[in-house]
Enzyme design. Structure first.
Site, PDB file in Angstrom:
ATOM      1  N   VAL A 376     -51.583  22.313  56.912  1.00  0.00           N
ATOM      2  CA  VAL A 376     -50.782  23.257  56.122  1.00  0.00           C
ATOM      3  C   VAL A 376     -49.296  22.909  56.083  1.00  0.00           C
ATOM      4  O   VAL A 376     -48.490  23.652  55.507  1.00  0.00           O
ATOM      5  CB  VAL A 376     -50.977  24.710  56.622  1.00  0.00           C
ATOM      6  CG1 VAL A 376     -52.395  25.173  56.357  1.00  0.00           C
ATOM      7  CG2 VAL A 376     -50.609  24.843  58.084  1.00  0.00           C
ATOM      8  N   GLU A 377     -48.958  21.774  56.700  1.00  0.00           N
ATOM      9  CA  GLU A 377     -47.606  21.210  56.556  1.00  0.00           C
ATOM     10  C   GLU A 377     -47.651  19.720  56.852  1.00  0.00           C
ATOM     11  O   GLU A 377     -48.277  19.305  57.819  1.00  0.00           O
ATOM     12  CB  GLU A 377     -46.590  21.845  57.521  1.00  0.00           C
ATOM     13  CG  GLU A 377     -46.201  23.250  57.183  1.00  0.00           C
ATOM     14  CD  GLU A 377     -45.128  23.797  58.094  1.00  0.00           C
ATOM     15  OE1 GLU A 377     -44.313  23.004  58.626  1.00  0.00           O
ATOM     16  OE2 GLU A 377     -45.119  25.028  58.316  1.00  0.00           O
ATOM     17  N   ASN A 378     -47.004  18.977  55.968  1.00  0.00           N
ATOM     18  CA  ASN A 378     -46.831  17.535  56.173  1.00  0.00           C
ATOM     19  C   ASN A 378     -45.800  17.138  55.136  1.00  0.00           C
ATOM     20  O   ASN A 378     -45.938  17.530  53.964  1.00  0.00           O
ATOM     21  CB  ASN A 378     -48.156  16.803  55.947  1.00  0.00           C
ATOM     22  CG  ASN A 378     -47.997  15.286  56.002  1.00  0.00           C
ATOM     23  OD1 ASN A 378     -48.243  14.571  55.037  1.00  0.00           O
ATOM     24  ND2 ASN A 378     -47.557  14.782  57.138  1.00  0.00           N
TER      25      ASN A 378
END
Ligand code: BGP
Length: 479
Positions: A376-378
């Site tokens: 959900v984050e990168n």
């Protein structure tokens, strides 16, 4: 299977406080982040007592999404997003956090936003608390050091679960709940939990107590959510920076193993529903007095999550014979014993670039928990240059994202990991969390706004916009 599943959730990730702005619009109350000034790379953000007239607060206006959301959602739709991860600003719904009734204008904003997203077939993926705790709960109750705040969080969760039960399927409770384990940086305990360590207190003991209350709050929220809509998929969300041993020296290998426990503690409890022995041993060894209430074990066991969401930006490497006083590696996910990894490069902000580390992480998590995972984050924070003709070429960002998508594909198609989706961080330029800067840009959409709050707020597409559009349209084949 050679390709990603057709229902793979290609999306983008954001957080209310970093892009909505409208910090006090339509009844919204101040959150813990609304009293934080801008810092810079290596310069910490200041937590002010009140809103001081002569200081700049980057999250107050951010990129004014609150008043421009239709324009931005149209851009997300043009990109082809299948989902959009963002948070519900807790203080839009409960301005102080302990009111009996919610703020209807706040609830209506998210109704309008979710309707706009769904009109474009974009699924909302919602974080309940993304560093946006009501300032009143922090100042009057001491944040999550107080058990009372648990009920206020669960009340907030219940209100939004009920209001949006037919519009939102994917939820997650606390963003990067584990950040605060880096107790050398007060930023994390303040934004995660609304807690500041007092004179004479042991920071780690305070962190564990606040963390326990959050784990209880998360478990109770999961139970409540499942009562309201059994189809909800409610996840946990942790920041993950894998810890590599510097060499095959067994001392390095064991140090890395021990330090990985810093990364595993919170997901262990969220997913398994009980405290791991290595933390209970630490409580005993260090003499920490962490208050568990009657029934807490059962709450944790009955409130485990459906999936594990996590952020992945970088890895870190540790050396057992490094002389350490204090952890000076905080801003790049490092530990006190972290050293440079000679095999990988870093971004302008010192965050290592290690796509293989993402595949390694997916395998370690899937092997440990055997539940669906969700990246959900990168993303890649960088300074962007605008050409004479207004175009913005961002090959470094495309290279970073492409290499990480290649690795997640291997994890799914070769290693057999069950991965729900991928929502790169900062799909549009927003305020950096750790520094409060605009110039640390992640977006595939540029926003004309600088660190001091100047600019037209105009949106424009970077090269990475078209690149990602093609990735999604080809189900991850066209990289
Ligand atoms: C994570 C947060 C996000 C985001 C990201 C990038 O810790 O969940 O809110 O900000 O870090 O960090 P930064 O914005 O400081 O570059």
């Amino acid at each position: 299977m050679k390709t990603l599943p057709k229902d793979f959730l290609w999306g983008g990730a954001l957080a209310a406080h970093q892009f909505e702005g409208g910090w006090n619009q339509d009844g919204k109350g101040p959150s813990v982040i609304d009293v934080m000034t801008a810092g810079a790379h290596g310069v910490p953000r200041e937590i002010t007592e009140t809103i001081e007239e002569d200081k700049f607060y980057p999250n107050h206006e951010a990129i004014d999404f609150y008043n421009r959301y239709k324009e931005d959602v149209a851009l997300f739709a043009e990109m082809g997003l299948k989902c959009l991860r963002t948070s519900i600003g807790w203080t839009r719904i409960f301005p102080k956090g302990d009111e009996a009734e919610p703020n209807e204008a706040g609830l209506q904003f998210y109704d309008d936003l979710f309707d706009e997203l769904l009109k474009h077939n974009i699924q909302p993926v919602i974080t309940l608390s993304h560093f946006e705790m009501p300032l009143h709960l922090a100042r009057e109750y001491g944040g999550f050091r107080s058990r009372e705040v648990v009920q206020h969080f669960v009340r907030f969760a219940e209100v939004v679960f009920r209001r949006y039960k037919n519009k939102v399927k994917y939820w997650m409770t606390f963003n990067e709940i584990n950040n605060k384990m880096d107790t050398d940086n007060p930023l994390f305990l303040w934004t995660n939990s609304g807690v500041t360590v007092r004179e004479g207190e042991n920071a780690r003991e305070v962190m564990y107590q606040a963390g326990h209350h959050e784990l209880i709050a998360s478990a109770l929220a999961v139970r409540k959510g499942k009562e309201i809509n059994p189809d909800f998929q409610i996840g946990a969300m942790v920041s993950h920076v894998p810890v590599y041993p510097y060499s095959s020296n067994p001392a390095d290998v064991m140090l890395a193993e021990e330090l990985m426990r810093e990364r595993y503690f919170f997901p262990d409890v969220h997913v398994r529903g009980y405290y791991p022995s290595y933390v209970l041993q630490e409580f005993k060894r260090e003499g920490y007095n962490i208050v568990f209430e009657e029934g807490d074990d059962e709450i944790l066991r009955n409130g485990t999550v459906d999936y594990l969401g996590f952020s992945y930006y970088m890895s870190t490497t540790v050396k057992s014979d490094k002389e350490v006083e204090q952890n000076t590696n905080i801003t790049n996910g490092g530990m006190a014993q972290s050293v440079e990894n000679p095999y990988i490069k870093a971004s302008d902000w010192g965050w290592s670039i290690d796509p293989v580390g993402l595949r390694y992480t997916l395998n370690r998590f899937y092997d440990r928990y055997q539940i669906p995972l969700f990246i959900v984050e990168n993303g890649f924070g960088a300074v962007d240059h605008i050409e004479e003709d207004g175009s913005i070429h961002d090959p470094q960002r495309i290279d970073y994202l492409r290499s990480h998508v290649e690795e997640l594909k291997k994890a799914v198609t070769y290693d057999g990991v069950d991965l729900l989706g991928y929502t790169p961080w900062g799909i549009i330029d927003i305020v950096s969390f750790t520094t409060g800067e605009m110039k640390k840009r992640y977006g595939m959409i540029h926003v004309d706004r600088d660190n001091e709050g100047n600019g037209s707020m105009e949106r424009s597409k970077k090269d990475s916009f078209v690149w990602y559009q093609n990735v999604i349209a080809s189900d991850g084949e066209k990289l």
